[in-house]
Design a protein around this motif. Structure first.
Motif, PDB file in Angstrom:
ATOM      1  N   HIS A  16       0.832  -1.206   0.000  1.00  0.00           N
ATOM      2  CA  HIS A  16       0.000   0.000   0.000  1.00  0.00           C
ATOM      3  C   HIS A  16       0.866   1.255   0.000  1.00  0.00           C
ATOM      4  O   HIS A  16       0.566   2.232  -0.700  1.00  0.00           O
ATOM      5  CB  HIS A  16      -0.928   0.000   1.219  1.00  0.00           C
ATOM      6  N   LEU A  17       1.940   1.243   0.792  1.00  0.00           N
ATOM      7  CA  LEU A  17       2.830   2.403   0.827  1.00  0.00           C
ATOM      8  C   LEU A  17       3.563   2.567  -0.501  1.00  0.00           C
ATOM      9  O   LEU A  17       3.723   3.691  -0.995  1.00  0.00           O
ATOM     10  CB  LEU A  17       3.838   2.251   1.973  1.00  0.00           C
ATOM     11  N   TRP A  18       4.029   1.475  -1.078  1.00  0.00           N
ATOM     12  CA  TRP A  18       4.684   1.558  -2.389  1.00  0.00           C
ATOM     13  C   TRP A  18       3.736   2.107  -3.445  1.00  0.00           C
ATOM     14  O   TRP A  18       4.121   2.933  -4.280  1.00  0.00           O
ATOM     15  CB  TRP A  18       5.190   0.174  -2.803  1.00  0.00           C
ATOM     16  N   CYS A  19       2.492   1.643  -3.403  1.00  0.00           N
ATOM     17  CA  CYS A  19       1.504   2.114  -4.362  1.00  0.00           C
ATOM     18  C   CYS A  19       1.262   3.613  -4.203  1.00  0.00           C
ATOM     19  O   CYS A  19       1.254   4.358  -5.190  1.00  0.00           O
ATOM     20  CB  CYS A  19       0.203   1.335  -4.188  1.00  0.00           C
ATOM     21  N   MET A  20       1.067   4.049  -2.974  1.00  0.00           N
ATOM     22  CA  MET A  20       0.800   5.467  -2.732  1.00  0.00           C
ATOM     23  C   MET A  20       1.977   6.331  -3.153  1.00  0.00           C
ATOM     24  O   MET A  20       1.815   7.368  -3.803  1.00  0.00           O
ATOM     25  CB  MET A  20       0.487   5.697  -1.255  1.00  0.00           C
ATOM     26  N   TRP A  21       3.201   5.917  -2.778  1.00  0.00           N
ATOM     27  CA  TRP A  21       4.384   6.719  -3.120  1.00  0.00           C
ATOM     28  C   TRP A  21       4.619   6.733  -4.627  1.00  0.00           C
ATOM     29  O   TRP A  21       5.095   7.726  -5.169  1.00  0.00           O
ATOM     30  CB  TRP A  21       5.620   6.201  -2.389  1.00  0.00           C
ATOM     31  N   GLY A  22       4.306   5.633  -5.279  1.00  0.00           N
ATOM     32  CA  GLY A  22       4.455   5.616  -6.732  1.00  0.00           C
ATOM     33  C   GLY A  22       3.571   6.643  -7.410  1.00  0.00           C
ATOM     34  O   GLY A  22       4.030   7.393  -8.291  1.00  0.00           O
ATOM     35  N   TYR A  23       2.311   6.709  -7.011  1.00  0.00           N
ATOM     36  CA  TYR A  23       1.405   7.683  -7.610  1.00  0.00           C
ATOM     37  C   TYR A  23       1.724   9.109  -7.175  1.00  0.00           C
ATOM     38  O   TYR A  23       1.382  10.059  -7.874  1.00  0.00           O
ATOM     39  CB  TYR A  23      -0.047   7.332  -7.286  1.00  0.00           C
ATOM     40  N   SER A  24       2.371   9.260  -6.054  1.00  0.00           N
ATOM     41  CA  SER A  24       2.756  10.606  -5.619  1.00  0.00           C
ATOM     42  C   SER A  24       3.828  11.206  -6.521  1.00  0.00           C
ATOM     43  O   SER A  24       4.037  12.425  -6.513  1.00  0.00           O
ATOM     44  CB  SER A  24       3.271  10.563  -4.177  1.00  0.00           C
ATOM     45  N   LEU A  25       4.504  10.375  -7.313  1.00  0.00           N
ATOM     46  CA  LEU A  25       5.554  10.865  -8.208  1.00  0.00           C
ATOM     47  C   LEU A  25       5.007  11.326  -9.552  1.00  0.00           C
ATOM     48  O   LEU A  25       5.751  11.918 -10.345  1.00  0.00           O
ATOM     49  CB  LEU A  25       6.598   9.765  -8.442  1.00  0.00           C
ATOM     50  N   PHE A  26       3.739  11.068  -9.821  1.00  0.00           N
ATOM     51  CA  PHE A  26       3.193  11.423 -11.135  1.00  0.00           C
ATOM     52  C   PHE A  26       3.259  12.915 -11.404  1.00  0.00           C
ATOM     53  O   PHE A  26       3.562  13.357 -12.521  1.00  0.00           O
ATOM     54  CB  PHE A  26       1.740  10.942 -11.242  1.00  0.00           C
ATOM     55  N   ILE A  27       3.012  13.709 -10.388  1.00  0.00           N
ATOM     56  CA  ILE A  27       3.014  15.162 -10.586  1.00  0.00           C
ATOM     57  C   ILE A  27       4.391  15.676 -10.986  1.00  0.00           C
ATOM     58  O   ILE A  27       4.527  16.705 -11.645  1.00  0.00           O
ATOM     59  CB  ILE A  27       2.511  15.878  -9.311  1.00  0.00           C
ATOM     60  N   PHE A  28       5.449  14.928 -10.636  1.00  0.00           N
ATOM     61  CA  PHE A  28       6.801  15.341 -11.013  1.00  0.00           C
ATOM     62  C   PHE A  28       7.032  15.171 -12.512  1.00  0.00           C
ATOM     63  O   PHE A  28       7.882  15.862 -13.087  1.00  0.00           O
ATOM     64  CB  PHE A  28       7.836  14.551 -10.213  1.00  0.00           C
ATOM     65  N   ILE A  29       6.329  14.257 -13.139  1.00  0.00           N
ATOM     66  CA  ILE A  29       6.422  14.122 -14.595  1.00  0.00           C
ATOM     67  C   ILE A  29       5.866  15.373 -15.272  1.00  0.00           C
ATOM     68  O   ILE A  29       6.476  15.937 -16.191  1.00  0.00           O
ATOM     69  CB  ILE A  29       5.668  12.874 -15.065  1.00  0.00           C
ATOM     70  N   LEU A  30       4.721  15.824 -14.797  1.00  0.00           N
ATOM     71  CA  LEU A  30       4.119  17.029 -15.374  1.00  0.00           C
ATOM     72  C   LEU A  30       4.980  18.256 -15.133  1.00  0.00           C
ATOM     73  O   LEU A  30       5.193  19.071 -16.040  1.00  0.00           O
ATOM     74  CB  LEU A  30       2.726  17.237 -14.776  1.00  0.00           C
ATOM     75  N   SER A  31       5.502  18.384 -13.929  1.00  0.00           N
ATOM     76  CA  SER A  31       6.324  19.556 -13.613  1.00  0.00           C
ATOM     77  C   SER A  31       7.645  19.542 -14.380  1.00  0.00           C
ATOM     78  O   SER A  31       8.160  20.601 -14.753  1.00  0.00           O
ATOM     79  CB  SER A  31       6.596  19.623 -12.107  1.00  0.00           C
ATOM     80  N   SER A  32       8.194  18.359 -14.645  1.00  0.00           N
ATOM     81  CA  SER A  32       9.453  18.281 -15.387  1.00  0.00           C
ATOM     82  C   SER A  32       9.291  18.813 -16.804  1.00  0.00           C
ATOM     83  O   SER A  32      10.219  19.405 -17.363  1.00  0.00           O
ATOM     84  CB  SER A  32       9.951  16.834 -15.422  1.00  0.00           C
ATOM     85  N   VAL A  33       8.121  18.591 -17.387  1.00  0.00           N
ATOM     86  CA  VAL A  33       7.863  19.133 -18.720  1.00  0.00           C
ATOM     87  C   VAL A  33       7.806  20.658 -18.673  1.00  0.00           C
ATOM     88  O   VAL A  33       8.345  21.345 -19.543  1.00  0.00           O
ATOM     89  CB  VAL A  33       6.558  18.559 -19.288  1.00  0.00           C
ATOM     90  N   LEU A  34       7.206  21.199 -17.638  1.00  0.00           N
ATOM     91  CA  LEU A  34       7.077  22.657 -17.522  1.00  0.00           C
ATOM     92  C   LEU A  34       8.378  23.327 -17.096  1.00  0.00           C
ATOM     93  O   LEU A  34       8.591  24.511 -17.373  1.00  0.00           O
ATOM     94  CB  LEU A  34       5.970  22.999 -16.516  1.00  0.00           C
ATOM     95  N   LEU A  35       9.253  22.577 -16.453  1.00  0.00           N
ATOM     96  CA  LEU A  35      10.502  23.166 -15.971  1.00  0.00           C
ATOM     97  C   LEU A  35      11.496  23.479 -17.083  1.00  0.00           C
ATOM     98  O   LEU A  35      12.543  24.083 -16.822  1.00  0.00           O
ATOM     99  CB  LEU A  35      11.165  22.237 -14.942  1.00  0.00           C
ATOM    100  N   VAL A  36      11.193  23.079 -18.307  1.00  0.00           N
ATOM    101  CA  VAL A  36      12.064  23.450 -19.418  1.00  0.00           C
ATOM    102  C   VAL A  36      11.900  24.919 -19.785  1.00  0.00           C
ATOM    103  O   VAL A  36      12.707  25.466 -20.544  1.00  0.00           O
ATOM    104  CB  VAL A  36      11.787  22.571 -20.653  1.00  0.00           C
TER     105      VAL A  36
END
Length: 229
Positions: A150-170
């Protein structure tokens, strides 16, 4: 009489048949007005040689065999040039004058991409697997019944927003980058914190909740500082 008729037939059969090239008399329509009023032109002309030469030049530019000469280097050549890059003396062009190569360009650039990607992958996977594992052991020690998966699942989905922000950080505007980083860190930390709160309330470990939020926010700062400085 029949013999003469037979000879005439044989002679007619053996007569050469003249075949004309169907393209020999092809003409270009409309007539060329610049040809001095002489009417139609044939397809062949003096410019065909230059056109063929130009086509061959372009074909050579896109042919792999045209670049094989730039990969004709041995280990000693590569080591010598690598050494020169570590100890710059200003005579590199003299060393490669007789035999410049593209092997270093492709091999070194590809290796650099692979190394950077590997280090980044190790860091991300390490965070995604080890941080939840650490919190799982800590919560288990204090009597919480939350599952590791459950913790692995939650932490995995918590990283999704970093994908979106990485695109904008260019975007090459530092104020915009830091704004995106702060928003990303707060959103990710809130996601983790709100979902851990029920398990923390049972054990009254508020410090665990704070630590999880700080780590998520710190991850946003790390990505911004390491990859988009």
């Amino acid at each position: 009489m029949s013999i003469y008729v037979l000879d005439a037939v044989i002679t007619e059969v053996k007569a050469p048949v003249t075949q004309q090239d169907p393209e020999a008399n092809l003409q270009i329509f409309p007539p060329n007005s610049n040809a001095g009023g002489r009417g139609y032109q044939t397809l062949t002309g003096p410019s065909d040689g230059n056109g063929q030469q130009s086509a061959n030049s372009w074909n050579g530019a896109f042919s792999i065999s045209s670049y094989t000469q730039y990969f004709n280097v041995d280990t000693d050549d590569v080591v010598n040039r690598l050494t020169s890059s570590l100890y710059p003396t200003g005579d590199f062009f003299r060393k490669i004058e007789a035999n410049p190569d593209l092997y270093g360009l492709i091999w070194i650039a590809t290796t650099l991409v692979f190394v950077i990607a590997s280090v980044s992958a190790i860091a991300v996977y390490g965070y995604a697997f080890l941080v939840p594992l650490g919190f799982y052991l800590l919560l288990q020690y204090f009597g919480s019944k939350v599952g590791l998966v459950h913790l692995w699942c939650m932490w995995g989905y918590s990283l999704f927003i970093f994908i979106l922000s990485s695109v904008l950080l260019v975007i090459p505007v530092e104020f915009v980058r830091w704004s995106i980083t702060i928003i990303t860190g707060v959103a990710s930390a809130a996601f983790v914190g709100l979902n851990l709160r029920s398990h923390v309330e049972l054990t009254e470990l508020t410090l665990v909740l704070v630590a999880a939020c700080v780590l998520q926010f710190g991850l946003a700062i790390f990505i911004k500082s390491w990859f988009f400085q």
